[in-house]
Structures are given as structure tokens and as C-alpha cells.
Design a protein around this motif. Sequence first.
Motif, PDB file in Angstrom:
ATOM      1  N   UNK A 340       0.813  -1.215   0.000  1.00 11.65           N
ATOM      2  CA  UNK A 340       0.000   0.000   0.000  1.00 11.65           C
ATOM      3  C   UNK A 340       0.848   1.268   0.000  1.00 11.65           C
ATOM      4  N   UNK A 341       1.894   1.269   0.804  1.00  8.70           N
ATOM      5  CA  UNK A 341       2.694   2.490   0.893  1.00  8.70           C
ATOM      6  C   UNK A 341       3.397   2.762  -0.440  1.00  8.70           C
ATOM      7  N   UNK A 342       3.757   1.693  -1.142  1.00  3.93           N
ATOM      8  CA  UNK A 342       4.375   1.859  -2.462  1.00  3.93           C
ATOM      9  C   UNK A 342       3.381   2.511  -3.428  1.00  3.93           C
ATOM     10  N   UNK A 343       2.151   2.049  -3.353  1.00  3.23           N
ATOM     11  CA  UNK A 343       1.108   2.658  -4.191  1.00  3.23           C
ATOM     12  C   UNK A 343       0.911   4.117  -3.806  1.00  3.23           C
ATOM     13  N   UNK A 344       0.865   4.363  -2.504  1.00  2.00           N
ATOM     14  CA  UNK A 344       0.610   5.718  -2.022  1.00  2.00           C
ATOM     15  C   UNK A 344       1.712   6.674  -2.483  1.00  2.00           C
ATOM     16  N   UNK A 345       2.955   6.209  -2.429  1.00  2.00           N
ATOM     17  CA  UNK A 345       4.056   7.076  -2.843  1.00  2.00           C
ATOM     18  C   UNK A 345       4.009   7.347  -4.350  1.00  2.00           C
ATOM     19  N   UNK A 431      -3.360   5.092 -12.489  1.00  2.00           N
ATOM     20  CA  UNK A 431      -4.416   4.194 -12.051  1.00  2.00           C
ATOM     21  C   UNK A 431      -3.772   3.055 -11.276  1.00  2.00           C
ATOM     22  N   UNK A 432      -4.216   2.847 -10.040  1.00  2.00           N
ATOM     23  CA  UNK A 432      -3.701   1.723  -9.273  1.00  2.00           C
ATOM     24  C   UNK A 432      -4.858   0.769  -9.002  1.00  2.00           C
ATOM     25  N   UNK A 433      -4.665  -0.515  -9.267  1.00  2.00           N
ATOM     26  CA  UNK A 433      -5.691  -1.467  -8.829  1.00  2.00           C
ATOM     27  C   UNK A 433      -5.067  -2.379  -7.780  1.00  2.00           C
ATOM     28  N   UNK A 434      -5.781  -2.519  -6.681  1.00  2.00           N
ATOM     29  CA  UNK A 434      -5.277  -3.325  -5.573  1.00  2.00           C
ATOM     30  C   UNK A 434      -5.929  -4.700  -5.639  1.00  2.00           C
ATOM     31  N   UNK A 435      -5.181  -5.699  -5.244  1.00  2.00           N
ATOM     32  CA  UNK A 435      -5.704  -7.067  -5.248  1.00  2.00           C
ATOM     33  C   UNK A 435      -6.273  -7.379  -6.627  1.00  2.00           C
ATOM     34  N   UNK A 436      -5.438  -7.182  -7.595  1.00  2.00           N
ATOM     35  CA  UNK A 436      -5.844  -7.241  -8.995  1.00  2.00           C
ATOM     36  C   UNK A 436      -6.566  -8.533  -9.388  1.00  2.00           C
ATOM     37  N   UNK A 443     -11.653  -4.572 -16.797  1.00  2.00           N
ATOM     38  CA  UNK A 443     -11.988  -3.494 -15.872  1.00  2.00           C
ATOM     39  C   UNK A 443     -10.826  -2.524 -15.707  1.00  2.00           C
ATOM     40  N   UNK A 444      -9.634  -3.096 -15.637  1.00  2.00           N
ATOM     41  CA  UNK A 444      -8.466  -2.249 -15.521  1.00  2.00           C
ATOM     42  C   UNK A 444      -8.374  -1.335 -16.738  1.00  2.00           C
ATOM     43  N   UNK A 455      -0.671   6.129 -16.437  1.00  2.00           N
ATOM     44  CA  UNK A 455       0.191   5.064 -15.943  1.00  2.00           C
ATOM     45  C   UNK A 455      -0.651   4.064 -15.166  1.00  2.00           C
ATOM     46  N   UNK A 456      -0.252   2.808 -15.252  1.00  2.00           N
ATOM     47  CA  UNK A 456      -1.026   1.769 -14.579  1.00  2.00           C
ATOM     48  C   UNK A 456      -0.143   0.967 -13.631  1.00  2.00           C
ATOM     49  N   UNK A 457      -0.621   0.835 -12.421  1.00  2.00           N
ATOM     50  CA  UNK A 457       0.082   0.040 -11.421  1.00  2.00           C
ATOM     51  C   UNK A 457      -0.905  -0.987 -10.882  1.00  2.00           C
ATOM     52  N   UNK A 458      -0.502  -2.253 -10.909  1.00  2.00           N
ATOM     53  CA  UNK A 458      -1.388  -3.314 -10.462  1.00  2.00           C
ATOM     54  C   UNK A 458      -0.736  -3.991  -9.270  1.00  2.00           C
TER      55      UNK A 458
END
Length: 735
Positions: A340-345, A431-436, A443-444, A455-458
Motif C-alpha cells: 500500500x505504501x508503495x502505491x501511495x508514494x 491508475x492503481x488497482x489493488x488485489x488485482x 476493468x483495468x 500510468x497503470x500500477x497493479x
Amino acid sequence: MAQCDLGTARRGIYDGIQPDETMHLCTHGCRYKLTVKHSIGRDEVVEISDLTKDISCIKGVGEKRARLFNKIGIYTVEDMLYYFPRDYEDRSKIKKIIEVLDGEMVCVRGTVFSRMAEQKVRKGLSIYKLILKDDTGTITATWYNQKYLSNTFSVGETYIFYGKISAKYRKKEIINPIFEKDGGVGKYTQKIIPIYPLTSSLTQKVIQSVMENCFAFVGSNLKEYLPHAIRKKYNLSEINYALKNIHFPDTHEGFLKARRRLVFEELFFLQLGLLSIRTTSEALEGIKFEPVKELEGFISKLPFQLTEAQTRVISEIEKDLECGKPMSRLIQGDVGSGKTIVAALSMYICVKNGYQAALMVPTEILAEQHFQSFRNLFQNEEMNICILTGSIPKKQKIKLIDDIKEGRVNIIIGTHALIQEEIEFFNLGLVVTDEQHRFGVKQRATLASKGKNPHILVMTATPIPRTLALILYGDLDISIIDQLPPGRKKVNTYVVDESKRERVYSFIKKQVAEGRQVYIVCPLVEESEAFEMQSAVELVRRLKEDVFPNLNVGLMHGKLKPNQKEEIMRRFVEGSINILVSTTVIEVGVNVPNATVMVIENAERFGLSQLHQLRGRIGRGQHQSYCILFNTSNSKVARERMKIMQETNDGFKISEKDLELRGPGEFFGTRQHGLPDLKIANLFSDIHLLKLAQEAAINLIKQDSKFEKEEHKALKEKLIYLFKEKIDAAIIFKI
Ligand code: ADP
Ligand code: MG
């Protein structure tokens, strides 16, 4: 579902039928299942290949049977042909009587030597016997309770019998054999018989004979769609041969050849789909972010120090964001590794660059929890953070939608609600999707399409072995967080059966007396969420009345209203609920460090990776944690799976074992991946073919990324057909 015949369709009855409506069309006794794409003019004729014809046009399939076939996902002739056997019974070899062994299933050719009268042993049990001979010996054929046989056989006639051999005390018997007259290849003997998976109320015999009729219907005229060069290079059999031999192999070699081709093609298609997404996105112009100088200071003020793995992954992400191409990156990391913190940053970088960032999660509880923690994390920053879920009151939602559109909020956290049509972004940059694994590729892609190549982060919580990830997430670059934050205690895991229930309950009481909290997870009920809720309600009642009358037992399930869920979660977080009974809704994300015990009922029903996810909810604080798995199954595989849970806490290892034991079918079902289900390939044992398929796909895309060459035309058609429901073909093929 609308229904009309081709004649009337031609005369314009289509008027009034809306696009996307599904209808059955009948003509010449055949029914076609069609989805209306657009209204057609009066004189246009609809052309449909034999393959897409409704299954009911096959001999032996009436209305009623068609519905049974529908239940197992078979609607068309094509569906049927691609419904592969799960196993085979080899009835191809005929053994001499002298050679048969105790316990084996085998064919013998026997001439009837004598018939015994039917014997009534007792009420409800009669026995019928024949003595059979060949040139090597004698064997008795024995049937139980098969009255109709009495007049079937004549002495001196020769038959082929297939059944289980019992050879004890020098007396040979073949029990309840299937039989048919000798002469040529039979219908039921002297060949390899397919055994089909999951048949609802259809018998194996029915499926087998309908399958034969399907082949009679299409002949051997199926169009080959794999390019010749690829078939030659990888030694793949032709499609008609492959389908015929996967269902009715003449020999074991025939089966192997057929399987090789079909496994290859399945994996090849998967790769082509993923790689096409990738090449499409690589060709796009992306948003080039500038390095954010405040980032270092912000990181230094976090309440903890980032692990080396986190730092490495963040710098990989920074590179992507600053290179001018849209990022497509997957972060793999075990539960609790700090994704989560990686996504947040990453979102911090995005917002500091003046763009909006969105985080999509699978459940409302998780959205709320992320929302709270992001607000905490960014409390000293000038950032507007909002939460968007399905349950937000309408009035509030209208304002929110406007804020998002006008750019008044910078960080948007939400569930599927984010991809609704009405949601527009001002300038979506990340765009970040968690628990992809809970979202599909589609959907992504839909969320991403709300920005200009954002940019997309999964983030995935089901780590899988790297070699496999490289292939299965062929559309993404991969970063791995392979390190847990320091000070984590290993969760002690125990597998128990019913006999230990009392002890488990007294253990819970003891832990609660020490101030800890407990999760009890209800069994997974396949049928429906409603059932699952019922069983949870029942469990809570029992626990409250009989087991823990002095404790506070709370209940959490998916059917509660969001504010009810939140209220229960709040009470659990603050400690006023001692024991939280829950369905699997707590699987993802929830963080209550004081909870140290997790009991999972009917643990054998869960996938290992899911159990690992659940277990990840405990072991988050300074106290020793315990996971107790109730196993009610005696099966060897179940015991083996439970043992793995007991032995390791490593999510990568667990998923590898899960894959090995359960097979990839369940592991990578559509639910988790959003791509075509694997019908025949086994990602574990077919890893070699997977690599070849990947190589072939990479080469093909290099040569002809849009499938424009003549020899790739049939392939393109097939791909569009396969992917059309799962991913917008438009996304892949730009059509
Ligand atoms: P997951 O990877 O399962 O999503 P989370 O991101 O929820 O894990 O992190 C789990 C917990 O670990 C959170 O409470 C988070 O604040 C904490 N955490 C994350 N990174 C670190 C770290 N480097 N050191 C200490 N705690 C950390
Ligand atoms: Mg998480």
C-alpha cells in the motif's frame, strides 16, 4: 430472448430488436444463438458457420437436453467440441484370458461356452453368469442385478467384454462387463473412451454420443486457424485431427499429438492477447512526470523505515513514470509486505506532478480503510482525497462526480463504482488497482480509458512463481517485494478436526481474557452469497448462546449495508467486539493488529492462496498469533494441502503448491484473471509448451502486430471471437 425464423428475419422483423439483445433464430430445424450487433437491412442474409449453431441442432439434443448442456456452459456446437475430456478409459487393448490380472480394467474376447440360469441370492440380489473361453483359458463373466441379460447370449457366439477383473484362487472373473458383438471396432469397447468433467444431469454415455454426433455434423471441415508455419515449426497437428483425437483418440500417441496442439493453441492465444495489449500500450504516448524533490523528505517522515525491497520497487516505478511511456507494472508481494505504501508514494508523485490518481479496490471495506489511511498519511499535504463507492448517497455522489471532473480532488479511492460510465476525470495520470486478481483485464482497461494513456500500477496479493508471472502477466512489467517489514512474528498454524473443537473454544476464551481478539471465518459456500450469510448468522447464534455467552460476538458478511459494515469494523478495531465471525469479506486488506487468533471453518474448501490471504489478517501486532484450520475432509489431497499451510508462511511457495495440487483451472479462473479460462493446459506441467507458445506469440507480434497478413486472417478472426467477451477486442486489435 427474442425468437424468429430466418424468413421473417429477412422481411425486417429485426426492427425493434435492440443491439446487444440475444436471440434465438430458427431455420431448417436449426437454432442459432445470436447477439444483435446492429439492425440489418431487409435483404441482408446472416451467415453463420456450423460451429456457432445452437447445440440443439445436433442429433440427440432436444430442448430439455439443450438446457442441461447450457448448464455446463455449452450453447453451441463449438462449445461442445471444445468441451474436453478430463480423463480417458483405455478400452483399446484386448488381452488373452491367460494374461488378465487381478484388479485391472480390460477387454477380453470371449466365446460363450455355457450359460448359467439366473440365481436369486436373496431379495434384491440376483446373479447372472456366463463361462467364456478363448484359446488360452476360461473366465466367468458375472453380472449383478441385470435381469435383461438372460436372453442376450447364445452359446458359441463371440463378444468383446470390458470390465474389472477379479482373479483369486485361480478363478478368473470379469465383473459387470460392458460388452458388444465381436467384429470391427465397437462403440464401447476396443477404443479409448473419453470421460467428461462436470456433467450436471447428463450421463457420460449421453455426452459421448452427442459428441460423436457433433463430429458427424461438422465432418472434418473445420477451418484451420493456426498459421501453417507455426504448426510446422512447433510440430502441431491439424485442427480436425486434434479435436477428433482429443475426444476419441485412436491411440495414445494420437491423444498426445492432439493434446500438444490444443494446449499450445490455448497458451498461444493467451499470450497473443496479453502481448497485443502490451504492444498497443507501448506504442502510446505517455505522460512524462518530473522527479518530485519533496519525495525524499516525505519518506523520511513516515512512521517506519521502508524496507530495501520497497525502496527498490519505488525507484523502478519512478523510472517508468519519468520515461514518457505509459507505465504498466505489476507489484507482487506477500500479504503484509507493504504494497500500500508503495502505491501511495506513486500516487504522491502523480499528484505532485499536477495529475489525478485513482485507486480501485475490490470491496467497500477495503476502500474505506485505504481512504482513512491515505488521509492520515497525507494529512499535512495539500491534497484532496475522496472515496467513491456504490453506496454513497445520490446527492453527495453528484457533487463528487463534479469534483472529480473539474479536478477539485486529487486522489480518488473507490470500488467498481470508479469505472461507471458517468465518472469522468479531469486529468487522470495514474491508475492503481489493488488485489488485482479480483478485477479483470477489462476493468483495468476501462478505468485506464478514462484518462489519456495514464500510468497503470497493479498490485496483486496472490504471488506466483516468477517464471509463471512473466508469462501470465505478459502485458505487465513486474516488480517483486520479497521482504517483510522487520519484527513480524510467524503465525503458528494448526490443522485440527472436530474432536478438538472444545479445546479450540477454550483457547479462544483464554486469548480474549488476555485482551486479544479473534476472527472466525465461516465456510465457503459455493452456491451463493446468501447461503454463506445464512450459515454465518447461524454460527453466530450458536456461539453467542452456547459457547461464548459472556463475550461480544460480531457478525460481518457481504450483504450488510456499508454503514453497518463500517460500524462493525469500527467496533472491532476499537476492541468492543471480541470475536468477529465473518464470511470471506475480510479476506482482503483489513488491518487489526490486536487480533491474534483466526479460526477457519471447513478450511479444506478454500484455495491455499485464499487461506494464506485470510491468515494475513493476523500476525500484524506485537503478540504471537495463531491460525486454526478445521479440516473435515479425509481426502489425501486435502490433508496434504492443510499440511502446507501448517509448514510455510511463504505466499510464493503456497501458491506454487496450490497450482500443483489444485491445477490451474481453479487457480486462474476467469474470476481471477479476466482472460479466457484454461480448458486444457496445465500451467504447472505444461510449462515447456507455455514457453514455446510465448516464443511463437512474440515472433508473430514482431512480424505482424495487427494480424494483417493473409496467413493470419483466420487466426485474427478466432482471437476476436475468443476475446470478445473478456476484453474489448477494440483494445487489442484497435478495430
Ligand atoms: P499488503 O502488502 O498486504 O497490502 P500493507 O501495505 O497493508 O500490506 O502493509 C501491512 C502493514 O505493514 C501496514 O500496517 C503498514 O503500515 C505496515 N508497513 C508497511 N511497510 C512497512 C515498513 N517498511 N516497516 C514497518 N511497517 C510497514
Ligand atoms: Mg494490501
